[in-house]
Design an enzyme around this catalytic site. Sequence first.
Site, PDB file in Angstrom:
ATOM      1  CG  ASP A  84      -4.873   2.876  10.986  1.00  0.00           C
ATOM      2  OD1 ASP A  84      -5.849   3.566  11.355  1.00  0.00           O
ATOM      3  OD2 ASP A  84      -4.942   2.084  10.030  1.00  0.00           O
ATOM      4  NE  ARG A 131      -2.873   1.246   3.444  1.00  0.00           N
ATOM      5  CZ  ARG A 131      -3.873   1.466   4.317  1.00  0.00           C
ATOM      6  NH1 ARG A 131      -5.109   1.693   3.878  1.00  0.00           N
ATOM      7  NH2 ARG A 131      -3.643   1.420   5.612  1.00  0.00           N
TER       8      ARG A 131
END
EC number: 2.3.3.9
Length: 549
Positions: A456, A175
């Site tokens: 996160d 990613r």
Amino acid sequence: MASPAPNKAEVLLADASATVLGPLNDKTKKILSKEAAVFLVLLHRTFNKTRKELLQKRVTRQAELDRGVLPDFLPETKHIRENDAWRGAPPAPGLQDRRLEITGPVDRKMVVNALNSEVWTYMADFEDATAPTWDNMINGQLNLHDAIRRQVDFKQGEKWYRLRTDRRLPTLICRARGWHLDEKHFLVDGEPMSGSLFDFGLYFFNNAEELVKRGSGPYFYLPKMESHLEARLWNDVFNLSQDYIGMRRGTIRGTVLIETILAAFEMDEIIYELREHSSGLNCGRWDYIFSVIKRFRQNPSFVLPDRSSVTMTVPFMDSYVKLLIKICHKRGVHAMGGMAAQIPIKNDPAANEVAMSNVRADKLREVRAGHDGTWVAHPALAPIAGEIFNQYMPTPNQMWVLRPEVEVTANDLLNMNVPGKVTEDGVRKNLAIGLGYMEGWLRGIGCVPLNYLMEDAATAEVSRSQVWQWVRHGAVTAEGQKVTKEYTLRLLKEEATKLAKDAPKGNKYATAVKYMSTQVTGEDYAEFITSLLYNEITTTSANQPAAKL
């Protein structure tokens, strides 16, 4: 992987130079070779103008939303949505079965542990789970380079971390950062490069051919897009890159995270733009909630209750999931579920059982809805999620579940009928989570365990945005307290004091408070906290002697 004193390195090209403003050593030069740098410069010069134009379109769109113009499905692309004939690409090698994916940062220990987990794929995250220090980004690339070649084993203290050899390892998916982020340690023609293009370019250039040799390919997760035009840009990047190294077009595959409310109105179009390279869509739940709050932050009709009340079963989230699954399966691509962020609670069996029961219920909801796979953040959750998906989806995927009964309108996607209240506990938790995450990020840690959840950037964004929204619109807590600027800053100070009291020396809470206090008063609002904080973790050294790559 300690780095020596920083050097400035210049890659001299025909008509300009690329400049590296970050520590270099022999290991990083293995990743950032002169040949790789030339490729990065090509990407920048070819695509950065379009990237910046698309980011400006986001600004224009925000101004429309602030005026009360609500999004709808695009009339100009109706022919794409209504054409039943076209399909995305069939699953690529190693991506046929994705029923369980683990996600996490790209430090060496995580890479080994993730690839040793009982999962089908590993999403190595340079975005929300990684603070983009120079060392993190370069060492992360090095760790993936070595893992692909089965050279990632290392010793930490007395313990060896080795890749298992008793089975096929999970398929690796990278990613990259979102289009909005820059890489300020790598300049092209004096301008910071796109973080997206930097992450993609290094991973692709160094590993694409090796990945194909080993039976998979260069696969990516693509985050935080807001329109099909942004997907078109990725497709153009893919085509140029494959042509550059002589690779067949369609070898690259990209799974798009639908984690913005505006992208939800263009899911068909996003798959269409990437169709030769598409591996489907993913429900990025926390970023999606963040996007709803952010994009409609001036609209009092979109005020949400405590984060714990905004579950996947509330109307706007349920509609988004159903539409995503229907569109993906109609187009023959994967519809991936969301994250289980729980961490095992080792010292409290009763609390741990409650947490794991929540994981089971969430994964059962996903597989019954028609998802083809799901995410976990911790290896210990893999057996739990895997058991649910194996039981209810014994096939590699369930793309045959077409959901013809699903009809989702624009009003469904914007239905904010969410039961629940704003509470002081909710305000405090949001402030503590935002502070805790920002403090870790400022120390170079992008994935922070807080209250037995792996937080996160997405969850931190929800936390600070909710408080901003409550102050802006004068929300009143269940206890009868109006959420004002003064009230919020008082609670922020109290939560910061509690957190700093138990924190080790050298913590970054003072800096976190400085930034957080600007983001929770209903006044200033940064598009992303990662952009807000980025200068604090850059290590540019433009005055050091030059060294050639």
